[in-house]
Design a protein around this motif. Structure first.
Motif, PDB file in Angstrom:
ATOM      1  N   THR A 254       0.846  -1.189   0.000  1.00 47.73           N
ATOM      2  CA  THR A 254       0.000   0.000   0.000  1.00 47.73           C
ATOM      3  C   THR A 254       0.884   1.243   0.000  1.00 47.73           C
ATOM      4  O   THR A 254       1.916   1.272   0.682  1.00 47.73           O
ATOM      5  CB  THR A 254      -0.919   0.014   1.233  1.00 47.73           C
ATOM      6  OG1 THR A 254      -1.728  -1.167   1.222  1.00 47.73           O
ATOM      7  CG2 THR A 254      -1.829   1.229   1.234  1.00 47.73           C
ATOM      8  N   ASN A 357      -2.738  -1.498  -3.224  1.00 46.46           N
ATOM      9  CA  ASN A 357      -3.618  -0.342  -3.166  1.00 46.46           C
ATOM     10  C   ASN A 357      -2.795   0.944  -3.148  1.00 46.46           C
ATOM     11  O   ASN A 357      -1.899   1.085  -2.310  1.00 46.46           O
ATOM     12  CB  ASN A 357      -4.494  -0.401  -1.911  1.00 46.46           C
ATOM     13  CG  ASN A 357      -5.431  -1.590  -1.913  1.00 46.46           C
ATOM     14  OD1 ASN A 357      -6.251  -1.737  -2.810  1.00 46.46           O
ATOM     15  ND2 ASN A 357      -5.307  -2.446  -0.920  1.00 46.46           N
ATOM     16  N   ALA A 432      -9.397   2.864  -6.715  1.00 48.17           N
ATOM     17  CA  ALA A 432      -9.460   2.719  -5.268  1.00 48.17           C
ATOM     18  C   ALA A 432     -10.685   3.464  -4.743  1.00 48.17           C
ATOM     19  O   ALA A 432     -11.372   4.167  -5.478  1.00 48.17           O
ATOM     20  CB  ALA A 432      -8.183   3.242  -4.627  1.00 48.17           C
TER      21      ALA A 432
END
Length: 715
Positions: A254, A357, A432
């Motif tokens: 992430t 992400n 996202a």
């Protein structure tokens, strides 16, 4: 086969089967003369020339091909243990990480997960070194870009910060940035077994040729918290289904910049293998559908008594059961095909292979991926996502050998097929949930000092030169989350957003070979919109679906300006499948959402063998709701079948513009179809797409499938 000819504008038009025979006799098809123009090789067919699918090696529309790191860029090289040697079928022998018989018996962590700690330590150290060298430069570039964007654009609903295009420059890449997994220098070892790994920003995980990274079978590794969420189940209560989000992925990351997974090695998640646990109290389900414990008892450090109802999707606790534990694919089949259909509350809590992400410049290159327990690769909100030269094959031959603790097929007794390893999507790129500003993740427990801005969009996506065969979607754009305020008019996936200078389009799917699976898809998550996607020079061999757009009124959304060009499809169950009636999921609380597919273009598509075509728009006043009609707006140019009589067509609420199409399409009042143009079984051979070199065997990757070392393109 067609028995007639049609003559138009002074040119003789032939049925496609006859045209193909004539061309072969005159030097066409495989024996046709060729001419090279630019980066593409065309086949000359007399007075005209057509594109030859599957022969393009260079494409000026694309950025430069990625490269493997130089040896000097390696932070650390880790050698495989000589205790882990892959068998010729790609699996590990049972003694490599053995199961233990009995209920509530823990396996040894030293064999169930021997390599996670050392791989993660190397990644973390490399991430810290990368951050120390270039972290300040990245942060400064982002701060300057963010300040300028805030000052310049009051209407800018999402601050993107510094672009991925800027961060791709050498100034933002460290001198050493790769962790390399290699074969043992003094022995046969070529395997690693690991639980979840965190990929730090700026770091490349390089899996060398001959090396396989195997996922640990330890369920506890993917659900480390005693209080949950819980992994390896089909339900977490009597009314709540399981979810892959309950599990950590095998590789995750992430808030990243310039990260990658690459190399000529393999990753095998072993979805076929019996699940084990290093904690004897952790609940597991057996193939007789009993369970070893309950989550309620586990959370308090206790063992539930026999006969107590399971809360993981099983029946009752049975300490005397001699049945083996479920495999990940057992759970997927049970949750999706059995329990979900019966109760509506079944779904597997299986770990995904890769989940990323928020990233700028994320690359997957040349790696081979096998047997994910759930989706293979799920990247969300990435600016600069490149998937190039990757091979995905699930199930692989290792799945049929399946020696890791059981040697059995599905719990039902069925042998694995490409279609019963459920929810093993290969690539699901999407947006996202929102725009964020957060610190870069520089290790498994560390972050950079300064914050970075991410606008949450999927941008500058290249999916090129890949080989994919899996049990679900081969590649599916997911427009499920909208990082912009409602009513902004922006799409979550838009191929015209911030297109980089080194490419022509922002969303490119090109030069890929697709085998079994649900093809190249948009959806079913389309509620935030998908637009401006280019799909060209792709082949589909023995696929379940070829080209597909799918949604329903639980999702809704607009899909537009999707352009397909130069596509060969052979022996697909559904060559073209465009439907807004994908599923019967529960409607949102606010009411139904209506899919709207329009401005879809198919140019130069050839369908060979038996197949089906479904072209559907959304009907007015559907399902008892008062809604307008949203017809499928599609243009078809030179879309032909070798034998159109073998193509079954379902079409409704479609507004089709057709030219050079021999599919049996009709304008009907009952089905609300409107056609502009007239289909004909006769076609112009000068415009028929050349598929003579489109279909190839799946490349040899050391171990492939049940039928042999490679897919046979002629079977």
């Amino acid at each position: 086969m067609n028995k007639y000819y049609l003559k138009q504008s002074g040119r003789l038009l032939l049925p496609l089967a006859a045209a193909a025979a004539l061309l072969a006799a005159c030097g066409g098809s495989d024996s046709a003369s060729t001419a090279t123009s630019g980066s593409q090789t065309a086949v000359n067919y007399g007075s005209g020339s057509v594109f030859q699918v599957g022969t393009t090696s260079f494409d000026a529309n694309l950025p430069a091909e990625p490269t493997l790191p130089a040896d000097t860029a390696v932070c650390a090289s880790l050698q495989a243990s000589n205790n882990l040697v892959s068998r010729p079928d790609g699996s590990l022998p049972p003694e490599a990480d053995p199961s233990k018989t009995g209920v509530s018996v823990a396996v040894d962590a030293a064999t169930a997960n021997p390599d996670q700690a050392r791989i993660q330590a190397a990644l973390d150290a490399c991430g810290a070194a990368v951050d120390a060298e270039v972290g300040a430069k990245i942060a400064a570039a982002d701060a300057a870009a963010t300040a300028a964007q805030v000052a310049a654009a009051a209407k800018n609903v999402n601050i993107a910060g510094v672009s991925g295009e800027e961060l791709a420059k050498p100034a933002y890449q460290a001198s050493k940035y790769a962790v390399r997994l290699v074969v043992n220098a003094s022995g046969p070892g070529n395997g690693f077994i690991s639980g979840p790994l965190t990929l730090p920003s700026g770091v490349t995980l390089w899996i060398d040729k001959g090396v396989t990274l195997y996922a640990s079978r330890d369920a506890k590794a993917y659900a480390p918290k005693v209080a949950g969420p819980y992994c390896a189940n089909t339900a977490v209560s009597a009314t709540k289904a399981g979810s892959s989000s309950n599990c950590l992925p095998l590789i995750g990351g992430t808030n990243m910049v310039n990260a990658a997974v690459m190399g000529d090695g393999r990753i095998d998640s072993r979805g076929y293998a019996e699940i084990v646990t290093t904690d004897k109290l952790y609940p597991l389900m057996k193939v007789d559908l009993t369970c070893s414990n309950t989550y309620t008892a586990y959370a308090t450090g206790k063992q539930a008594a026999d006969g107590v109802s399971c809360d993981n999707g099983g029946t009752v606790v049975d300490s005397k059961s001699s049945s083996r534990n479920m495999s990940w694919w057992d759970l997927a089949y049970l949750g999706n095909m059995v329990q979900n259909g019966a109760t509506g509350t079944g779904s597997q809590s299986n770990f995904r292979m890769m989940v990323f992400n928020y990233a700028k410049n994320l690359t997957l290159y040349r790696i081979s991926l096998h047997n994910s327990a759930n989706f293979h690769v799920v990247p969300s909100g990435v600016d600069g996502l490149t998937v190039w030269g990757v091979k995905v094959q699930t199930p692989s031959l290792a799945a049929f050998a399946n020696p890791a603790g059981n040697g059995n097929p599905l719990y039902t007794g069925a042998v694995f097929t490409e279609d019963n390893v459920k929810n093993t999507d290969a690539f699901d790129p999407g947006s996202a949930a929102k725009a964020i500003q957060d610190n870069l993740g520089t290790g498994s427990v560390s972050k950079s000092a300064a914050k970075m801005s991410f606008d949450g969009y999927l941008k500058n996506f290249v999916f090129a030169y890949n080989y994919v065969s899996t049990g679900d979607d081969d590649m599916a754009f997911k427009g499920s989350a909208n990082p912009t305020p409602a009513g902004s008019g922006l799409f979550s996936i838009d191929g015209k957003r911030d297109v980089r200078a080194d490419r022509k389009y922002g969303m490119i799917v090109a030069h890929n070979h697709i085998y079994w699976g649900h093809g190249i898809s948009v959806g079913s998550e389309t509620n935030a919109g998908v637009t401006n996607v280019e799909v060209y020079d792709n082949s589909f061999l023995h696929s379940e679906e070829g080209l597909r757009i799918k949604s329903d009124y639980a999702r809704g959304g607009e899909v537009s300006n999707i352009h397909y060009n130069n596509i060969c499809i052979k022996d697909a169950q559904n060559a073209l499948l465009f439907t807004p009636y994908y599923s019967t999921k529960a409607l949102p609380a606010a009411g139904p959402l209506f899919p709207n597919f329009h401005d879809i273009t198919l140019d130069n598509v050839r369908i060979q063998g038996n197949s089906a075509v479904k072209l559907q728009g959304f009907q007015a006043n559907t399902g008892g709701f008062s809604n307008p009609q949203y017809p499928l707006g599609m243009t078809l140019n030179n879309v032909v079948a070798d034998e159109p009589d073998l193509i079954s067509v379902i079409s409704s609420d479609a507004a089709l513009i057709i030219k050079g199409v021999n599919l049996p399409l009709t304008a009907t009042v009952d089905n609300r179809n409107v056609l502009t143009g007239v289909p004909t079984k006769a076609v112009d051979p000068a415009k028929v797409l050349d598929c003579s070199r489109a279909y190839v065997d799946f490349p040899s990757i050391g171990a492939s499938n049940f039928f042999g070392s490679s897919w046979d393109s002629n079977r």
